[in-house]
Design an enzyme around this catalytic site. Sequence first.
Site, PDB file in Angstrom:
ATOM      1  N   THR A 108     -62.481-161.909  25.414  1.00  0.00           N
ATOM      2  CA  THR A 108     -61.598-160.976  26.118  1.00  0.00           C
ATOM      3  C   THR A 108     -62.339-160.136  27.161  1.00  0.00           C
ATOM      4  O   THR A 108     -61.731-159.661  28.116  1.00  0.00           O
ATOM      5  CB  THR A 108     -60.877-160.093  25.077  1.00  0.00           C
ATOM      6  OG1 THR A 108     -60.032-160.943  24.309  1.00  0.00           O
ATOM      7  CG2 THR A 108     -60.069-158.984  25.693  1.00  0.00           C
ATOM      8  N   ILE A 127     -56.992-163.064  35.239  1.00  0.00           N
ATOM      9  CA  ILE A 127     -55.781-163.433  35.981  1.00  0.00           C
ATOM     10  C   ILE A 127     -54.594-163.524  35.025  1.00  0.00           C
ATOM     11  O   ILE A 127     -54.709-164.098  33.935  1.00  0.00           O
ATOM     12  CB  ILE A 127     -55.953-164.830  36.647  1.00  0.00           C
ATOM     13  CG1 ILE A 127     -57.264-164.919  37.431  1.00  0.00           C
ATOM     14  CG2 ILE A 127     -54.740-165.163  37.512  1.00  0.00           C
ATOM     15  CD1 ILE A 127     -57.452-163.904  38.503  1.00  0.00           C
ATOM     16  N   HIS A 129     -51.822-165.603  34.886  1.00  0.00           N
ATOM     17  CA  HIS A 129     -51.384-166.828  35.560  1.00  0.00           C
ATOM     18  C   HIS A 129     -49.864-166.899  35.647  1.00  0.00           C
ATOM     19  O   HIS A 129     -49.161-166.418  34.750  1.00  0.00           O
ATOM     20  CB  HIS A 129     -51.896-168.055  34.798  1.00  0.00           C
ATOM     21  CG  HIS A 129     -53.387-168.198  34.854  1.00  0.00           C
ATOM     22  ND1 HIS A 129     -54.051-168.581  35.986  1.00  0.00           N
ATOM     23  CD2 HIS A 129     -54.344-168.000  33.911  1.00  0.00           C
ATOM     24  CE1 HIS A 129     -55.361-168.610  35.748  1.00  0.00           C
ATOM     25  NE2 HIS A 129     -55.566-168.265  34.495  1.00  0.00           N
ATOM     26  N   ARG A 181     -64.891-170.349  26.554  1.00  0.00           N
ATOM     27  CA  ARG A 181     -63.503-170.751  26.271  1.00  0.00           C
ATOM     28  C   ARG A 181     -63.416-171.386  24.883  1.00  0.00           C
ATOM     29  O   ARG A 181     -64.292-172.158  24.507  1.00  0.00           O
ATOM     30  CB  ARG A 181     -63.024-171.806  27.282  1.00  0.00           C
ATOM     31  CG  ARG A 181     -63.088-171.379  28.728  1.00  0.00           C
ATOM     32  CD  ARG A 181     -62.716-172.551  29.617  1.00  0.00           C
ATOM     33  NE  ARG A 181     -62.838-172.234  31.022  1.00  0.00           N
ATOM     34  CZ  ARG A 181     -63.956-172.333  31.730  1.00  0.00           C
ATOM     35  NH1 ARG A 181     -65.078-172.748  31.160  1.00  0.00           N
ATOM     36  NH2 ARG A 181     -63.975-172.025  33.014  1.00  0.00           N
ATOM     37  N   SER A 190     -53.003-164.174  29.720  1.00  0.00           N
ATOM     38  CA  SER A 190     -51.663-164.064  30.317  1.00  0.00           C
ATOM     39  C   SER A 190     -50.576-164.158  29.251  1.00  0.00           C
ATOM     40  O   SER A 190     -49.517-163.548  29.366  1.00  0.00           O
ATOM     41  CB  SER A 190     -51.420-165.206  31.308  1.00  0.00           C
ATOM     42  OG  SER A 190     -52.551-165.480  32.060  1.00  0.00           O
ATOM     43  N   CYS A 207     -71.222-140.937  36.547  1.00  0.00           N
ATOM     44  CA  CYS A 207     -71.406-142.237  37.208  1.00  0.00           C
ATOM     45  C   CYS A 207     -70.987-142.065  38.670  1.00  0.00           C
ATOM     46  O   CYS A 207     -69.798-141.909  38.966  1.00  0.00           O
ATOM     47  CB  CYS A 207     -70.552-143.306  36.519  1.00  0.00           C
ATOM     48  SG  CYS A 207     -70.477-144.851  37.438  1.00  0.00           S
ATOM     49  N   CYS A 261     -74.737-149.862  40.963  1.00  0.00           N
ATOM     50  CA  CYS A 261     -76.065-149.751  40.320  1.00  0.00           C
ATOM     51  C   CYS A 261     -76.028-150.250  38.887  1.00  0.00           C
ATOM     52  O   CYS A 261     -77.054-150.275  38.222  1.00  0.00           O
ATOM     53  CB  CYS A 261     -76.609-148.333  40.413  1.00  0.00           C
ATOM     54  SG  CYS A 261     -76.103-147.254  39.063  1.00  0.00           S
ATOM     55  N   CYS A 283     -76.693-143.861  35.817  1.00  0.00           N
ATOM     56  CA  CYS A 283     -75.941-143.069  34.835  1.00  0.00           C
ATOM     57  C   CYS A 283     -76.238-143.484  33.392  1.00  0.00           C
ATOM     58  O   CYS A 283     -75.931-142.721  32.471  1.00  0.00           O
ATOM     59  CB  CYS A 283     -74.437-143.146  35.105  1.00  0.00           C
ATOM     60  SG  CYS A 283     -73.721-144.776  34.843  1.00  0.00           S
TER      61      CYS A 283
HETATM   62  C1  LIG Z   1     -64.365-168.392  31.615  1.00  0.00           C
HETATM   63  C2  LIG Z   1     -63.004-167.980  31.132  1.00  0.00           C
HETATM   64  C3  LIG Z   1     -61.994-167.643  32.021  1.00  0.00           C
HETATM   65  C4  LIG Z   1     -60.736-167.293  31.577  1.00  0.00           C
HETATM   66  N1  LIG Z   1     -59.811-166.849  32.467  1.00  0.00           N
HETATM   67  C5  LIG Z   1     -58.584-166.501  32.039  1.00  0.00           C
HETATM   68  C6  LIG Z   1     -57.618-165.999  32.942  1.00  0.00           C
HETATM   69  O1  LIG Z   1     -57.905-165.753  34.102  1.00  0.00           O
HETATM   70  N2  LIG Z   1     -56.365-165.763  32.484  1.00  0.00           N
HETATM   71  C7  LIG Z   1     -56.023-166.000  31.181  1.00  0.00           C
HETATM   72  O2  LIG Z   1     -54.867-165.849  30.860  1.00  0.00           O
HETATM   73  N3  LIG Z   1     -56.938-166.393  30.276  1.00  0.00           N
HETATM   74  C8  LIG Z   1     -58.209-166.625  30.671  1.00  0.00           C
HETATM   75  N4  LIG Z   1     -59.151-167.012  29.776  1.00  0.00           N
HETATM   76  C9  LIG Z   1     -58.790-167.070  28.380  1.00  0.00           C
HETATM   77  C10 LIG Z   1     -58.782-165.693  27.714  1.00  0.00           C
HETATM   78  O3  LIG Z   1     -59.951-164.979  28.042  1.00  0.00           O
HETATM   79  C11 LIG Z   1     -58.689-165.893  26.213  1.00  0.00           C
HETATM   80  O4  LIG Z   1     -57.547-166.662  25.946  1.00  0.00           O
HETATM   81  C12 LIG Z   1     -58.582-164.611  25.422  1.00  0.00           C
HETATM   82  O5  LIG Z   1     -59.534-163.662  25.811  1.00  0.00           O
HETATM   83  C13 LIG Z   1     -58.761-164.950  23.955  1.00  0.00           C
HETATM   84  O6  LIG Z   1     -58.704-163.791  23.210  1.00  0.00           O
HETATM   85  P1  LIG Z   1     -58.957-163.842  21.643  1.00  0.00           P
HETATM   86  O7  LIG Z   1     -58.523-162.546  21.130  1.00  0.00           O
HETATM   87  O8  LIG Z   1     -58.345-165.082  21.076  1.00  0.00           O
HETATM   88  O9  LIG Z   1     -60.527-164.081  21.496  1.00  0.00           O
HETATM   89  P2  LIG Z   1     -61.728-163.035  21.544  1.00  0.00           P
HETATM   90  O10 LIG Z   1     -61.589-162.072  22.628  1.00  0.00           O
HETATM   91  O11 LIG Z   1     -62.989-163.838  21.520  1.00  0.00           O
HETATM   92  O12 LIG Z   1     -61.585-162.235  20.186  1.00  0.00           O
HETATM   93  C14 LIG Z   1     -61.851-162.820  18.936  1.00  0.00           C
HETATM   94  C15 LIG Z   1     -62.431-161.737  18.057  1.00  0.00           C
HETATM   95  O13 LIG Z   1     -62.577-162.232  16.732  1.00  0.00           O
HETATM   96  C16 LIG Z   1     -63.726-161.647  16.177  1.00  0.00           C
HETATM   97  N5  LIG Z   1     -64.156-162.455  15.021  1.00  0.00           N
HETATM   98  C17 LIG Z   1     -64.683-163.706  15.025  1.00  0.00           C
HETATM   99  N6  LIG Z   1     -64.971-164.086  13.768  1.00  0.00           N
HETATM  100  C18 LIG Z   1     -64.600-163.049  12.946  1.00  0.00           C
HETATM  101  C19 LIG Z   1     -64.656-162.852  11.535  1.00  0.00           C
HETATM  102  N7  LIG Z   1     -65.148-163.782  10.709  1.00  0.00           N
HETATM  103  N8  LIG Z   1     -64.214-161.665  11.036  1.00  0.00           N
HETATM  104  C20 LIG Z   1     -63.720-160.699  11.858  1.00  0.00           C
HETATM  105  N9  LIG Z   1     -63.663-160.849  13.204  1.00  0.00           N
HETATM  106  C21 LIG Z   1     -64.085-162.013  13.739  1.00  0.00           C
HETATM  107  C22 LIG Z   1     -64.717-161.674  17.332  1.00  0.00           C
HETATM  108  O14 LIG Z   1     -65.787-160.763  17.135  1.00  0.00           O
HETATM  109  C23 LIG Z   1     -63.836-161.314  18.503  1.00  0.00           C
HETATM  110  O15 LIG Z   1     -63.837-159.928  18.775  1.00  0.00           O
HETATM  111  C24 LIG Z   1     -60.450-167.327  30.201  1.00  0.00           C
HETATM  112  C25 LIG Z   1     -61.471-167.628  29.280  1.00  0.00           C
HETATM  113  C26 LIG Z   1     -62.745-167.907  29.750  1.00  0.00           C
HETATM  114  C27 LIG Z   1     -63.842-168.129  28.780  1.00  0.00           C
END
Ligand SMILES: Cc1cc2nc3c(=O)[nH]c(=O)nc-3n(C[C@H](O)[C@H](O)[C@H](O)COP(=O)(O)OP(=O)(O)OC[C@H]3O[C@@H](n4cnc5c(N)ncnc54)[C@H](O)[C@@H]3O)c2cc1C
Length: 482
Positions: free
Chosen positions: A41, A47, A49, A310, A341, A400, A437, A442
Site C-alpha cells: 500500500t 492511480i 484506474h 505486486r 482502486s 520540514c 531533501c 528535518c
Molecule cells: C508496483 C505496483 C503498482 C501498483 N499500482 C497500482 C495502482 O496504480 N492502482 C491500483 O489500484 N493498484 C495498484 N497496485 C496494487 C495495490 O498497491 C495493491 O492492490 C494494494 O496496495 C494491496 O493492499 P493490501 O492491503 O492487500 O496489501 P498490503 O498493503 O501489502 O498489506 C498487507 C498487510 O498484511 C500484513 N501482514 C502480512 N502477514 C501478516 C501476518 N501473518 N499477520 C498480520 N499481518 C500480516 C503486512 O504487514 C501488510 O501490512 C500496485 C501494486 C504495485 C506493487
Amino acid sequence: MYDVIIIGCGVIGAAAARRLARCRGKVAVLEAQNDVANGTTKANSAIVHAGYDPEPGTLMARLNVEGNRQMGDLCAELDVPFRRTGSLVLAFGADQQPRLEELYRRGTANGVPGLRLLTGEEARELEPNLSQAVTGALLAPSAGIVDPWGLALALIENAVTNGVELFRGCPVTAVREEDGYFVLTTPKGEFTARYVINAAGVDADKVRALLETPDFTVHPSRGEYYLLDKSEGKTVSRVIFQCPGPEGKGVLVAPTVHGNLLVGPNAEAVTDRRDLGNTADALDFVRRRAMQSVPGLNLRQNIRNFSGIRANTDRGDFVIETSKAHPHWLDLAGICSPGLSSAPAIADYAAELLAAEGLSLEEKPDFNPRRQAVPRFRELNARQRAELIRKDPRFGRVICRCETVTEGEIVAALHSPVPACTINGVKRRCNAGMGRCQGGFCGPRVQEIIARELNIPMTDVLMDQDGTWVLARETKTGKEAR
Ligand SMILES: Cc1cc2nc3c(=O)[nH]c(=O)nc-3n(C[C@H](O)[C@H](O)[C@H](O)COP(=O)(O)OP(=O)(O)OC[C@H]3O[C@@H](n4cnc5c(N)ncnc54)[C@H](O)[C@@H]3O)c2cc1C
C-alpha cells in the site's frame, strides 16, 4: 471473542475494517508491522484506474469500476487527497491501434464512463508534452490519483474511532479452528474470532497455509519507480499509460496528489517478497520507456527511487472467496493492481460474502463516517494560518522546509487515533521528509520531537520497521546499533 478479525492492515484490511465498523459486531485488525500501510500500500502508482483493463466478467473488472465510482465520495468523507485527473493510454503506430480499440470495447463492457478514442493530435492538444510519435490514445476521464497510504490511514483511523480495535506488531503465526471459532496465535497472545478475513497482501498464501493448504500461490512481481521533484509535477496533467501487456499496465508518467511526478514501474518476477531494492537495469528500462511517451522528461530532478511488490497469483484475478472447508474464513488475496482502486468495493463484497455465511451486518446508529485530517498548514491561506498559530503556536514552527510541515502537524500525527511511532510513520501522516531533501534537514528534528512526545530516548527512535534505529549508543564495551 471477536466477531471478525482482519489479518493485515494495508488498504484492503483497512477498507474491510471501516466497512465492518458500520455494523454492531466486535472487530479487530492484527497487523504484523509496527505501523499500518507499510506493505504494498505504501509503494505503488497511486492511480485510481478507470477499469478498462481487466477482462469483462472478472472480479477485477467489476470491483475496479465500482471502487472508482465510490472513491470521490469516500475521499471527501475521509479528508484524503484525491483528484479525478483522467488518463490516456497511448498508441505508437498502427499496430498498437487495435489494442486501444480492444481496451475501449472492454471498458465499455465493464461500464467505464466517458471513454473516447483520440488521434495523436487530439492527445497532444490535451497533453502538449507527449511525443510526436503518439498516433492515438484512449481517454478515460474517470481515472484519478490518490494518496494511497493516506487513504489506508484514514480508513483505519475512521474504523478505530468507530470502535474497531487495532493491534500493531502483532503477526499471526498460527491458526486453529475450535468448536466453530478460530484461534489466532500472535506474540501478543491468542485472539479468538467467529470470522477471519485474510488481507495479508503478498503473504496471503502463507497466512492461509496456517489454516490449510491454499488453493492459490502468490508470485511476487516487483515494480520500480522514479519520484521527481515538484518542479516537474506539471509535465503532464493526466495519467499517461502505454498499451498494457502480459507483464502489467506498463510504464506510466503521472502527477501525484502531492504535486510530484511519478515515473514507472517495470515488472520483474522476484523470489524474495521483502526485496524492495532498486536496480540500474530496471530503472534504465523505466527511463527508456517513459521517454517514449514524454521525451522531455527531466529525470535529473529525481528525488527518490523506490519499489513495490505486486501480489500476483496463478489465478489471474483477485482471489476473494471463503474457504470450502472453513466457510467463516475469507481470503482477500491476489490483490494486485487495481487493488487500490477497488479497495472500497472489495470491502463491500467481503461484507456481503461474510453475511452470506451468517455474519450480522446490522448497522450501528452512531457510526460516524467522517474523519477530519489535521490541518495541512501548506494548504491554508494567510488568515487561516494566523488563526491556527494563535490557537497553537507549534503550528508557527516549520520543521520540514521542503514541504512546509509544522511542529503542530508532527505532534498531531504522533497523537492521532492511529499514532505514528517512527520517522517514516510521521512522514506518511503529514509529509515531513517527503520533499526535495528527503528528510536530510528535518529528519533529526522529527526524531527529537518523536523522542520528546513519546517520552523515549533518542536512541530508541526508529526510522521505519522494528530494528531500524537511527542512532548508535556508546556502551562500556563499545558501540551498540542502538
Ligand atoms: C508496483 C505496483 C503498482 C501498483 N499500482 C497500482 C495502482 O496504480 N492502482 C491500483 O489500484 N493498484 C495498484 N497496485 C496494487 C495495490 O498497491 C495493491 O492492490 C494494494 O496496495 C494491496 O493492499 P493490501 O492491503 O492487500 O496489501 P498490503 O498493503 O501489502 O498489506 C498487507 C498487510 O498484511 C500484513 N501482514 C502480512 N502477514 C501478516 C501476518 N501473518 N499477520 C498480520 N499481518 C500480516 C503486512 O504487514 C501488510 O501490512 C500496485 C501494486 C504495485 C506493487
